[in-house]
Scaffold this motif. Sequence first.
Motif, PDB file in Angstrom:
ATOM      1  N   ALA A 142       0.829  -1.210   0.000  1.00  0.00           N
ATOM      2  CA  ALA A 142       0.000   0.000   0.000  1.00  0.00           C
ATOM      3  C   ALA A 142       0.861   1.257   0.000  1.00  0.00           C
ATOM      4  O   ALA A 142       0.490   2.279  -0.590  1.00  0.00           O
ATOM      5  CB  ALA A 142      -0.935  -0.005   1.209  1.00  0.00           C
ATOM      6  N   ALA A 143       2.010   1.187   0.642  1.00  0.00           N
ATOM      7  CA  ALA A 143       2.880   2.361   0.746  1.00  0.00           C
ATOM      8  C   ALA A 143       3.447   2.778  -0.606  1.00  0.00           C
ATOM      9  O   ALA A 143       3.782   3.948  -0.806  1.00  0.00           O
ATOM     10  CB  ALA A 143       4.023   2.078   1.718  1.00  0.00           C
ATOM     11  N   LEU A 144       3.546   1.836  -1.546  1.00  0.00           N
ATOM     12  CA  LEU A 144       4.063   2.192  -2.874  1.00  0.00           C
ATOM     13  C   LEU A 144       3.197   3.276  -3.502  1.00  0.00           C
ATOM     14  O   LEU A 144       3.699   4.233  -4.091  1.00  0.00           O
ATOM     15  CB  LEU A 144       4.093   0.971  -3.796  1.00  0.00           C
ATOM     16  N   GLY A 145       1.880   3.126  -3.347  1.00  0.00           N
ATOM     17  CA  GLY A 145       0.973   4.139  -3.872  1.00  0.00           C
ATOM     18  C   GLY A 145       0.930   5.377  -3.007  1.00  0.00           C
ATOM     19  O   GLY A 145       0.944   6.508  -3.508  1.00  0.00           O
ATOM     20  N   ASP A 146       0.891   5.186  -1.687  1.00  0.00           N
ATOM     21  CA  ASP A 146       0.812   6.319  -0.761  1.00  0.00           C
ATOM     22  C   ASP A 146       1.992   7.276  -0.947  1.00  0.00           C
ATOM     23  O   ASP A 146       1.836   8.496  -0.878  1.00  0.00           O
ATOM     24  CB  ASP A 146       0.810   5.826   0.693  1.00  0.00           C
ATOM     25  N   LEU A 147       3.186   6.721  -1.147  1.00  0.00           N
ATOM     26  CA  LEU A 147       4.394   7.542  -1.260  1.00  0.00           C
ATOM     27  C   LEU A 147       4.598   8.075  -2.675  1.00  0.00           C
ATOM     28  O   LEU A 147       5.438   8.950  -2.884  1.00  0.00           O
ATOM     29  CB  LEU A 147       5.622   6.727  -0.841  1.00  0.00           C
ATOM     30  N   GLY A 148       3.862   7.555  -3.622  1.00  0.00           N
ATOM     31  CA  GLY A 148       4.033   8.000  -5.003  1.00  0.00           C
ATOM     32  C   GLY A 148       5.405   7.661  -5.550  1.00  0.00           C
ATOM     33  O   GLY A 148       6.039   8.480  -6.217  1.00  0.00           O
ATOM     34  N   LEU A 149       5.884   6.445  -5.286  1.00  0.00           N
ATOM     35  CA  LEU A 149       7.219   6.055  -5.723  1.00  0.00           C
ATOM     36  C   LEU A 149       7.264   5.911  -7.241  1.00  0.00           C
ATOM     37  O   LEU A 149       6.396   5.284  -7.856  1.00  0.00           O
ATOM     38  CB  LEU A 149       7.635   4.739  -5.064  1.00  0.00           C
ATOM     39  N   ALA A 150       8.289   6.482  -7.845  1.00  0.00           N
ATOM     40  CA  ALA A 150       8.437   6.425  -9.298  1.00  0.00           C
ATOM     41  C   ALA A 150       9.195   5.179  -9.736  1.00  0.00           C
ATOM     42  O   ALA A 150       9.076   4.741 -10.880  1.00  0.00           O
ATOM     43  CB  ALA A 150       9.175   7.672  -9.789  1.00  0.00           C
ATOM     44  N   PHE A 151       9.993   4.604  -8.831  1.00  0.00           N
ATOM     45  CA  PHE A 151      10.828   3.462  -9.190  1.00  0.00           C
ATOM     46  C   PHE A 151      11.063   2.628  -7.937  1.00  0.00           C
ATOM     47  O   PHE A 151      11.316   3.174  -6.863  1.00  0.00           O
ATOM     48  CB  PHE A 151      12.177   3.943  -9.742  1.00  0.00           C
ATOM     49  N   VAL A 152      10.964   1.320  -8.064  1.00  0.00           N
ATOM     50  CA  VAL A 152      11.283   0.442  -6.936  1.00  0.00           C
ATOM     51  C   VAL A 152      12.257  -0.639  -7.386  1.00  0.00           C
ATOM     52  O   VAL A 152      12.152  -1.173  -8.488  1.00  0.00           O
ATOM     53  CB  VAL A 152      10.028  -0.216  -6.316  1.00  0.00           C
ATOM     54  N   HIS A 153      13.234  -0.886  -6.537  1.00  0.00           N
ATOM     55  CA  HIS A 153      14.207  -1.953  -6.752  1.00  0.00           C
ATOM     56  C   HIS A 153      13.859  -3.038  -5.745  1.00  0.00           C
ATOM     57  O   HIS A 153      14.103  -2.884  -4.545  1.00  0.00           O
ATOM     58  CB  HIS A 153      15.622  -1.418  -6.529  1.00  0.00           C
ATOM     59  N   VAL A 154      13.254  -4.112  -6.230  1.00  0.00           N
ATOM     60  CA  VAL A 154      12.673  -5.118  -5.340  1.00  0.00           C
ATOM     61  C   VAL A 154      13.533  -6.375  -5.322  1.00  0.00           C
ATOM     62  O   VAL A 154      13.897  -6.913  -6.372  1.00  0.00           O
ATOM     63  CB  VAL A 154      11.243  -5.475  -5.802  1.00  0.00           C
ATOM     64  N   PHE A 155      13.861  -6.840  -4.113  1.00  0.00           N
ATOM     65  CA  PHE A 155      14.556  -8.107  -3.925  1.00  0.00           C
ATOM     66  C   PHE A 155      13.615  -9.091  -3.245  1.00  0.00           C
ATOM     67  O   PHE A 155      13.056  -8.759  -2.185  1.00  0.00           O
ATOM     68  CB  PHE A 155      15.766  -7.947  -2.996  1.00  0.00           C
ATOM     69  N   PRO A 156      13.425 -10.295  -3.763  1.00  0.00           N
ATOM     70  CA  PRO A 156      12.837 -11.327  -2.906  1.00  0.00           C
ATOM     71  C   PRO A 156      13.861 -11.650  -1.820  1.00  0.00           C
ATOM     72  O   PRO A 156      15.062 -11.727  -2.113  1.00  0.00           O
ATOM     73  CB  PRO A 156      12.609 -12.511  -3.856  1.00  0.00           C
TER      74      PRO A 156
END
Length: 344
Positions: free
Chosen positions: A305-319
Amino acid sequence: MTGPRVVTLGCRLNAFESEYMREIGQGAGMADAIIVNTCAVTREAERQARQTIRSLRRDNPRARIIVTGCAAQLNPQVFAAMPEVDRVLGNAEKLDRTLLADDSAKVRVADIMAVKETAPHLIRGFEGRARAFVEVQQGCDHRCTFCIIPFARGPNRAVSPETIIRQVRRLVEGGYKEVVLTGVDICSYGKDMPGGPGLGRLARKILAEAPDLQRLRLSTLDPAAIDDDLYRLFAEEERLMPHLHLSLQAMDDTILKRMKRRHTAAQARAGVARARRARPDAAFGADLIAGFPTETEEMFANTLAALGDLGLAFVHVFPYSPRPGTPAARMPQVPPATRKARAA
């Protein structure tokens, strides 16, 4: 002069150090050498390093293959045992002009935790890159439960502002218009110096003393440690790029606590809001770990949910990838398939 070929895996700090090795290797009888500068941030990174080494040997049967970087620092004997590898150097040794060219010992890896200084390394430029990276500090004094990197890089130690400015000027004179300040934990810059100048004061000094630099960019920032000077500079200086990449890792307070992070979800939100007030055109990126041990669906939903709340333009995701020797590897694990699905 012909120098070694350097293959860089991993972070921007590795990229900076690779250029230094390329330069000091010129004219040192290393024209037949291939240096593999490895990463150890995940187990997958180490697997890729071994795969790269095997591929390089198949394609270059006569080359001397030297393995260095974080994976080599942590597990030198693993790489030394590979038939494809001629030499293994630690993270301190790889930046020593004499040791880099010295073939007398197959393995040279000292205790990185005993290193107290970061030697000034001035380079001319970056092969094939339009922007330049400048190392401002090394190492990390924090102990996030998932992270092995402090044991590969050693304690936090800063490069002097004077050396950093000389390096920036040299790059600008060489035609670079953009410089990225990099390190392991750049928000800790100056903590080991008298008076602790801090990252904000350093960035301000660079911009003042390198007036021809068109763009200054920052690598990953710890949201718990962005100093007031940096927020002020972000508002005042257009040459400081309006993009901040944050080491969030999660946005659920229970998981953040188990990660031993220094920020809460609310503090991260407040930091983003403060930066956005200072610079309305700001864009934000973030590093995130999916499927950290004990993470429930509800905890994961908080981060998502925070991805939308913060308005992130780019995420680098690690499993999440368990690293032997870290506290998180001993915690109850989320099934690999769930980690992968959450990362996706």
